[in-house]
Design a protein around this motif. Structure first.
Motif, PDB file in Angstrom:
ATOM      1  N   VAL A  65       4.015   0.144  -4.634  1.00 17.35           N
ATOM      2  CA  VAL A  65       4.703   0.128  -2.973  1.00 17.35           C
ATOM      3  C   VAL A  65       4.271   1.571  -2.979  1.00 17.35           C
ATOM      4  O   VAL A  65       5.738   2.248  -3.564  1.00 17.35           O
ATOM      5  CB  VAL A  65       5.881  -0.184  -2.520  1.00 17.35           C
ATOM      6  N   ILE A  66       3.819   2.238  -2.096  1.00 17.48           N
ATOM      7  CA  ILE A  66       4.583   3.611  -1.440  1.00 17.48           C
ATOM      8  C   ILE A  66       4.285   4.092  -0.406  1.00 17.48           C
ATOM      9  O   ILE A  66       3.145   3.562   0.020  1.00 17.48           O
ATOM     10  CB  ILE A  66       2.633   4.129  -2.169  1.00 17.48           C
ATOM     11  N   GLU A  67       4.679   4.722   0.499  1.00 14.48           N
ATOM     12  CA  GLU A  67       5.441   5.619   1.445  1.00 14.48           C
ATOM     13  C   GLU A  67       4.858   7.000   1.644  1.00 14.48           C
ATOM     14  O   GLU A  67       4.881   7.803   0.833  1.00 14.48           O
ATOM     15  CB  GLU A  67       6.715   5.829   1.964  1.00 14.48           C
ATOM     16  N   LYS A  68       4.076   6.997   2.980  1.00 13.14           N
ATOM     17  CA  LYS A  68       3.949   8.496   3.337  1.00 13.14           C
ATOM     18  C   LYS A  68       3.593   8.284   4.853  1.00 13.14           C
ATOM     19  O   LYS A  68       2.822   7.280   5.125  1.00 13.14           O
ATOM     20  CB  LYS A  68       2.232   8.641   2.694  1.00 13.14           C
ATOM     21  N   ASP A  69       3.786   9.049   5.040  1.00  7.75           N
ATOM     22  CA  ASP A  69       3.677   9.403   6.434  1.00  7.75           C
ATOM     23  C   ASP A  69       4.284   8.307   7.963  1.00  7.75           C
ATOM     24  O   ASP A  69       4.025   7.930   8.128  1.00  7.75           O
ATOM     25  CB  ASP A  69       2.206  10.184   7.128  1.00  7.75           C
ATOM     26  N   SER A  70       5.589   7.727   7.259  1.00  8.66           N
ATOM     27  CA  SER A  70       6.117   6.944   7.898  1.00  8.66           C
ATOM     28  C   SER A  70       5.431   4.771   7.800  1.00  8.66           C
ATOM     29  O   SER A  70       5.828   4.328   8.349  1.00  8.66           O
ATOM     30  CB  SER A  70       6.594   6.916   9.315  1.00  8.66           C
ATOM     31  N   LYS A  71       4.987   4.815   6.852  1.00  5.01           N
ATOM     32  CA  LYS A  71       3.389   3.942   6.910  1.00  5.01           C
ATOM     33  C   LYS A  71       3.949   3.986   5.255  1.00  5.01           C
ATOM     34  O   LYS A  71       3.821   4.603   4.379  1.00  5.01           O
ATOM     35  CB  LYS A  71       2.210   4.107   7.574  1.00  5.01           C
ATOM     36  N   THR A  72       3.685   2.706   4.834  1.00  2.56           N
ATOM     37  CA  THR A  72       3.757   2.317   3.732  1.00  2.56           C
ATOM     38  C   THR A  72       2.619   1.152   3.425  1.00  2.56           C
ATOM     39  O   THR A  72       1.861   0.328   3.410  1.00  2.56           O
ATOM     40  CB  THR A  72       4.753   1.084   3.631  1.00  2.56           C
ATOM     41  N   THR A  73       2.094   1.459   1.781  1.00  2.85           N
ATOM     42  CA  THR A  73       1.166   0.987   1.545  1.00  2.85           C
ATOM     43  C   THR A  73       1.084   0.305   0.114  1.00  2.85           C
ATOM     44  O   THR A  73       2.501   0.565  -0.641  1.00  2.85           O
ATOM     45  CB  THR A  73       0.021   2.272   0.935  1.00  2.85           C
ATOM     46  N   LEU A  74       0.777  -0.929  -0.136  1.00  2.95           N
ATOM     47  CA  LEU A  74       1.203  -1.756  -0.673  1.00  2.95           C
ATOM     48  C   LEU A  74       0.240  -2.386  -1.499  1.00  2.95           C
ATOM     49  O   LEU A  74      -0.679  -2.478  -0.405  1.00  2.95           O
ATOM     50  CB  LEU A  74       1.826  -3.088   0.057  1.00  2.95           C
ATOM     51  N   LYS A  75      -0.071  -1.975  -2.976  1.00  5.95           N
ATOM     52  CA  LYS A  75      -1.290  -2.173  -3.981  1.00  5.95           C
ATOM     53  C   LYS A  75      -0.884  -3.359  -4.693  1.00  5.95           C
ATOM     54  O   LYS A  75       0.185  -3.632  -5.073  1.00  5.95           O
ATOM     55  CB  LYS A  75      -1.586  -1.327  -4.700  1.00  5.95           C
ATOM     56  N   LEU A  76      -1.801  -4.929  -4.793  1.00  7.29           N
ATOM     57  CA  LEU A  76      -1.531  -5.855  -5.537  1.00  7.29           C
ATOM     58  C   LEU A  76      -2.592  -5.614  -6.686  1.00  7.29           C
ATOM     59  O   LEU A  76      -3.701  -5.696  -6.151  1.00  7.29           O
ATOM     60  CB  LEU A  76      -1.305  -7.150  -4.387  1.00  7.29           C
ATOM     61  N   THR A  77      -2.350  -5.999  -7.645  1.00 10.05           N
ATOM     62  CA  THR A  77      -2.949  -6.115  -8.508  1.00 10.05           C
ATOM     63  C   THR A  77      -2.567  -7.368  -9.462  1.00 10.05           C
ATOM     64  O   THR A  77      -1.576  -8.022  -9.694  1.00 10.05           O
ATOM     65  CB  THR A  77      -2.794  -4.732  -9.281  1.00 10.05           C
ATOM     66  N   HIS A  78      -3.600  -8.391  -9.303  1.00  9.87           N
ATOM     67  CA  HIS A  78      -4.038  -9.611 -10.424  1.00  9.87           C
ATOM     68  C   HIS A  78      -4.532  -9.461 -11.602  1.00  9.87           C
ATOM     69  O   HIS A  78      -5.654 -10.242 -11.222  1.00  9.87           O
ATOM     70  CB  HIS A  78      -3.407 -11.004  -9.489  1.00  9.87           C
TER      71      HIS A  78
END
Length: 142
Positions: free
Chosen positions: A93-106
């Motif tokens: 989980v990474i937050e930038k400029d009041s948005k959040t990016t979620l990266k899933l790796t399976h």
């Protein structure tokens, strides 16, 4: 044998707090993921749940938390009761400029592939894409 992981990335128009709570609070998870009997985002916590692509094919998932970094990373093992193989799921989980990016790796999905067509990589790709791009997005942004 295809050993490439499934990777899905999605940006949400919300805070990292809200995304992290959705990933780690069982009361929130039931609205976009699975209804887990118990879940605590702490190392070595074991949890299980039933799931499958239709009501006639439900599998008991056996999982164990392997790594937690508050509001940053959650990893756990993922296997099926009665079937060989083990895989690992990581949410970053990474937050930038009041948005959040979620990266899933399976990773490790190839350890299941020969056992059951429901465990094919394409099934995981479709499932995770739906979960992150549709179910979780709708939950977080509605």
């Amino acid at each position: 044998m295809d050993t490439k992981p499934v990777i899905v990335v999605q940006e949400y128009n919300t805070s990292i707090d809200k995304v992290w709570n959705a990933l780690t609070n069982k009361e929130e998870m039931k609205y976009w993921y699975f209804n887990l009997p118990e879940f605590y985002a702490v190392n070595d916590f074991e949890f299980q749940f039933y799931g499958g692509k239709d009501e006639n094919n439900q599998y008991l998932h056996l999982c164990k938390i392997t790594d937690v970094s508050l509001q940053n990373k959650l990893s756990y093992s993922w296997r099926y009761d009665g079937y060989p193989g083990i895989s690992f799921v990581t949410f970053e989980v990474i937050e930038k400029d009041s948005k959040t990016t979620l990266k899933l790796t399976h990773t490790g999905i190839e350890t299941f592939e020969n056992e059951n067509s429901d465990f094919a990589k394409s099934e995981f790709e479709a499932g995770w894409n739906y979960i992150l791009h549709t179910a979780l997005k709708n939950y977080l942004e509605d």
